[in-house]
Design a protein around this motif. Structure first.
Motif, PDB file in Angstrom:
ATOM      1  N   VAL A 269       8.222   7.909  -2.924  1.00 58.95           N
ATOM      2  CA  VAL A 269       7.525   7.279  -4.049  1.00 58.95           C
ATOM      3  C   VAL A 269       6.470   6.286  -3.571  1.00 58.95           C
ATOM      4  N   PHE A 270       6.791   5.518  -2.536  1.00 60.20           N
ATOM      5  CA  PHE A 270       5.883   4.452  -2.090  1.00 60.20           C
ATOM      6  C   PHE A 270       5.132   4.829  -0.813  1.00 60.20           C
ATOM      7  N   ALA A 271       4.893   6.124  -0.630  1.00 63.88           N
ATOM      8  CA  ALA A 271       4.223   6.587   0.587  1.00 63.88           C
ATOM      9  C   ALA A 271       2.830   5.985   0.751  1.00 63.88           C
ATOM     10  N   ASP A 272       2.065   5.869  -0.340  1.00 62.63           N
ATOM     11  CA  ASP A 272       0.700   5.335  -0.235  1.00 62.63           C
ATOM     12  C   ASP A 272       0.672   3.879   0.226  1.00 62.63           C
ATOM     13  N   PRO A 273       1.380   2.953  -0.441  1.00 62.69           N
ATOM     14  CA  PRO A 273       1.370   1.569   0.051  1.00 62.69           C
ATOM     15  C   PRO A 273       1.985   1.433   1.442  1.00 62.69           C
ATOM     16  N   ILE A 274       2.966   2.269   1.777  1.00 61.15           N
ATOM     17  CA  ILE A 274       3.553   2.230   3.116  1.00 61.15           C
ATOM     18  C   ILE A 274       2.503   2.595   4.159  1.00 61.15           C
ATOM     19  N   ALA A 275       1.744   3.669   3.893  1.00 65.06           N
ATOM     20  CA  ALA A 275       0.707   4.098   4.833  1.00 65.06           C
ATOM     21  C   ALA A 275      -0.363   3.021   5.008  1.00 65.06           C
ATOM     22  N   ARG A 276      -0.773   2.399   3.892  1.00 67.03           N
ATOM     23  CA  ARG A 276      -1.789   1.339   3.984  1.00 67.03           C
ATOM     24  C   ARG A 276      -1.273   0.132   4.756  1.00 67.03           C
ATOM     25  N   ALA A 277       0.005  -0.216   4.544  1.00 64.84           N
ATOM     26  CA  ALA A 277       0.565  -1.385   5.213  1.00 64.84           C
ATOM     27  C   ALA A 277       0.776  -1.133   6.702  1.00 64.84           C
ATOM     28  N   LEU A 278       1.190   0.078   7.040  1.00 63.43           N
ATOM     29  CA  LEU A 278       1.515   0.374   8.437  1.00 63.43           C
ATOM     30  C   LEU A 278       0.287   0.606   9.293  1.00 63.43           C
ATOM     31  N   TYR A 279      -0.767   1.153   8.703  1.00 65.02           N
ATOM     32  CA  TYR A 279      -1.957   1.504   9.480  1.00 65.02           C
ATOM     33  C   TYR A 279      -3.198   0.874   8.862  1.00 65.02           C
ATOM     34  N   PRO A 280      -3.353  -0.432   9.022  1.00 61.69           N
ATOM     35  CA  PRO A 280      -4.479  -1.139   8.396  1.00 61.69           C
ATOM     36  C   PRO A 280      -5.842  -0.712   8.926  1.00 61.69           C
ATOM     37  N   GLY A 281      -5.867  -0.082  10.094  1.00 53.06           N
ATOM     38  CA  GLY A 281      -7.147   0.342  10.651  1.00 53.06           C
ATOM     39  C   GLY A 281      -7.637   1.683  10.153  1.00 53.06           C
ATOM     40  N   PHE A 282      -6.830   2.387   9.374  1.00 48.32           N
ATOM     41  CA  PHE A 282      -7.219   3.703   8.867  1.00 48.32           C
ATOM     42  C   PHE A 282      -8.158   3.570   7.672  1.00 48.32           C
ATOM     43  N   ASP A 283      -9.111   4.516   7.573  1.00 51.95           N
ATOM     44  CA  ASP A 283      -9.948   4.549   6.374  1.00 51.95           C
ATOM     45  C   ASP A 283      -9.158   5.197   5.242  1.00 51.95           C
ATOM     46  N   SER A 284      -9.744   5.197   4.035  1.00 52.62           N
ATOM     47  CA  SER A 284      -9.011   5.659   2.853  1.00 52.62           C
ATOM     48  C   SER A 284      -8.600   7.131   2.956  1.00 52.62           C
TER      49      SER A 284
ATOM     50  N   THR B  91      -7.961   8.874   5.732  1.00 51.04           N
ATOM     51  CA  THR B  91      -6.869   9.011   6.691  1.00 51.04           C
ATOM     52  C   THR B  91      -5.576   8.455   6.116  1.00 51.04           C
ATOM     53  N   VAL B  92      -5.665   7.362   5.345  1.00 56.98           N
ATOM     54  CA  VAL B  92      -4.477   6.815   4.685  1.00 56.98           C
ATOM     55  C   VAL B  92      -3.892   7.839   3.720  1.00 56.98           C
ATOM     56  N   GLY B  93      -4.764   8.545   2.983  1.00 57.59           N
ATOM     57  CA  GLY B  93      -4.291   9.565   2.043  1.00 57.59           C
ATOM     58  C   GLY B  93      -3.564  10.696   2.751  1.00 57.59           C
ATOM     59  N   MET B  94      -4.131  11.164   3.880  1.00 54.53           N
ATOM     60  CA  MET B  94      -3.477  12.229   4.639  1.00 54.53           C
ATOM     61  C   MET B  94      -2.147  11.752   5.222  1.00 54.53           C
ATOM     62  N   THR B  95      -2.129  10.499   5.689  1.00 52.86           N
ATOM     63  CA  THR B  95      -0.894   9.949   6.236  1.00 52.86           C
ATOM     64  C   THR B  95       0.185   9.861   5.164  1.00 52.86           C
ATOM     65  N   ALA B  96      -0.188   9.421   3.958  1.00 54.50           N
ATOM     66  CA  ALA B  96       0.774   9.322   2.857  1.00 54.50           C
ATOM     67  C   ALA B  96       1.330  10.697   2.493  1.00 54.50           C
ATOM     68  N   THR B  97       0.481  11.719   2.487  1.00 55.64           N
ATOM     69  CA  THR B  97       0.951  13.075   2.197  1.00 55.64           C
ATOM     70  C   THR B  97       1.932  13.545   3.267  1.00 55.64           C
ATOM     71  N   ALA B  98       1.610  13.268   4.537  1.00 54.86           N
ATOM     72  CA  ALA B  98       2.512  13.648   5.629  1.00 54.86           C
ATOM     73  C   ALA B  98       3.850  12.918   5.506  1.00 54.86           C
ATOM     74  N   ILE B  99       3.811  11.644   5.107  1.00 51.04           N
ATOM     75  CA  ILE B  99       5.044  10.870   4.921  1.00 51.04           C
ATOM     76  C   ILE B  99       5.911  11.510   3.839  1.00 51.04           C
ATOM     77  N   ARG B 100       5.280  11.920   2.734  1.00 52.08           N
ATOM     78  CA  ARG B 100       6.047  12.552   1.652  1.00 52.08           C
ATOM     79  C   ARG B 100       6.680  13.868   2.119  1.00 52.08           C
ATOM     80  N   ILE B 101       5.929  14.658   2.883  1.00 56.91           N
ATOM     81  CA  ILE B 101       6.474  15.921   3.372  1.00 56.91           C
ATOM     82  C   ILE B 101       7.659  15.682   4.297  1.00 56.91           C
ATOM     83  N   LEU B 102       7.564  14.648   5.119  1.00 57.45           N
ATOM     84  CA  LEU B 102       8.583  14.385   6.122  1.00 57.45           C
ATOM     85  C   LEU B 102       9.787  13.607   5.588  1.00 57.45           C
TER      86      LEU B 102
END
Length: 281
Positions: free
Chosen positions: A40-55, A57-68
């Motif tokens: 549920v909170f994949a998007d804020p988790i991705a933004r908090a964990l990887y502050p250097g990512f652009d929007s 890359t954050v979106g792709m990371t959040a999708t990967a988090i949900r899949i995993l």
């Protein structure tokens, strides 16, 4: 597992099955809750964990988090199943699981890469960990048969053990997350370089320690169950000597030949000169 092992050695099969059902249910419930929150909170988790990512890359990371996220459930139950088989002195199947999982991951990535792109990696890991449960379930299900109430003191002991192990896992995972969060603020590709480098450097550890454990673990369990203190201490000493004796030369080889190893593996890929250098370092 100590509580379960004690019941089995006392030939109290019903009580052992009760402990298995209660502990598996408790761990599975906690794992499902954790996986749900992460999904549920994949998007804020991705933004908090990887502050250097652009929007993007954050979106792709959040999708990967949900899949995993279901892997939390799969790995929790899979570890329980493996522990049950170990406690019943069945070691071959658990030893075969890691290579089977890795083959499944590689095959899944190869077959899904065209259709799912970068997400094929996450889907491959999901498929590999699902296979973990699918393979072990038929061999562990029979040990859940029986009925007996779990005592209150046993429940409290298991809850304390779960809490302690969960804290260790969280600390271990946070260490890796913090490292990658820091790397995300520097040049692109450093996280991949760090990941590849640590995986290659850790390869001898996984192979050698795994092989030593397969040989020594069954004997160690036997010595523990029979209360043979001298035999247990001797096996531990043999294990330490074997690990140090094998890992030290492998570590020296990797340090000395790091550049050659990386060039051999990634030299013909799309890695840039800088990426190769970062991975070697």
């Amino acid at each position: 597992m100590p509580s379960y092992q004690a019941r089995i050695e006392a030939a109290d099969i019903g009580a052992g099955a009760g402990i298995l059902r209660w502990s598996t249910s408790a761990i599975a419930l906690a794992a499902v809750a954790s996986a749900g929150l992460i999904f549920v909170f994949a998007d804020p988790i991705a933004r908090a964990l990887y502050p250097g990512f652009d929007s993007s890359t954050v979106g792709m990371t959040a999708t990967a988090i949900r899949i995993l996220s279901p892997i939390i459930v799969f790995s929790a139950i899979g570890n329980i199943f493996q522990s049950v088989l170990h406690s019943r002195r069945r070691f071959l199947l658990p030893a075969l699981i890691p290579p089977l999982i890795n083959v499944t991951i590689i095959a899944s990535i190869a077959t899904m890469a065209t259709a799912y792109g970068i997400y094929a990696i996450s889907l491959g890991y999901l498929a590999g960990n699902l296979l973990w449960i699918v393979i072990l379930l038929p061999f562990t299900l029979l040990f859940y048969s029986g009925s007996a109430e779990v005592r209150g003191d046993e429940k409290r002991t298991m809850v304390r053990a779960f809490g302690f192990l969960a804290a260790l896992i969280v600390v271990d995972q946070l260490s890796g997350i913090v490292q990658r969060a820091i790397l995300s603020q520097f040049e692109a590709g450093l996280i991949s370089a760090f990941t590849y480098g640590t995986r290659i450097a850790g390869l001898p550890i996984g192979i050698l320690i795994g092989a030593i454990a397969i040989v020594l673990f069954p004997k160690l369990i036997s010595e523990l169950s029979e209360g043979q203190k001298e035999g247990r201490e001797s096996l531990v000493q043999i294990g330490i000597i074997a690990v140090v004796g094998l890992i030290a030369p492998a570590a020296v080889f990797i340090v000395v030949n790091a550049e050659l190893i990386i060039l051999t593996i990634f030299g013909s890929t799309s890695f840039t000169t800088q990426a190769l250098q970062n991975t070697t370092t």
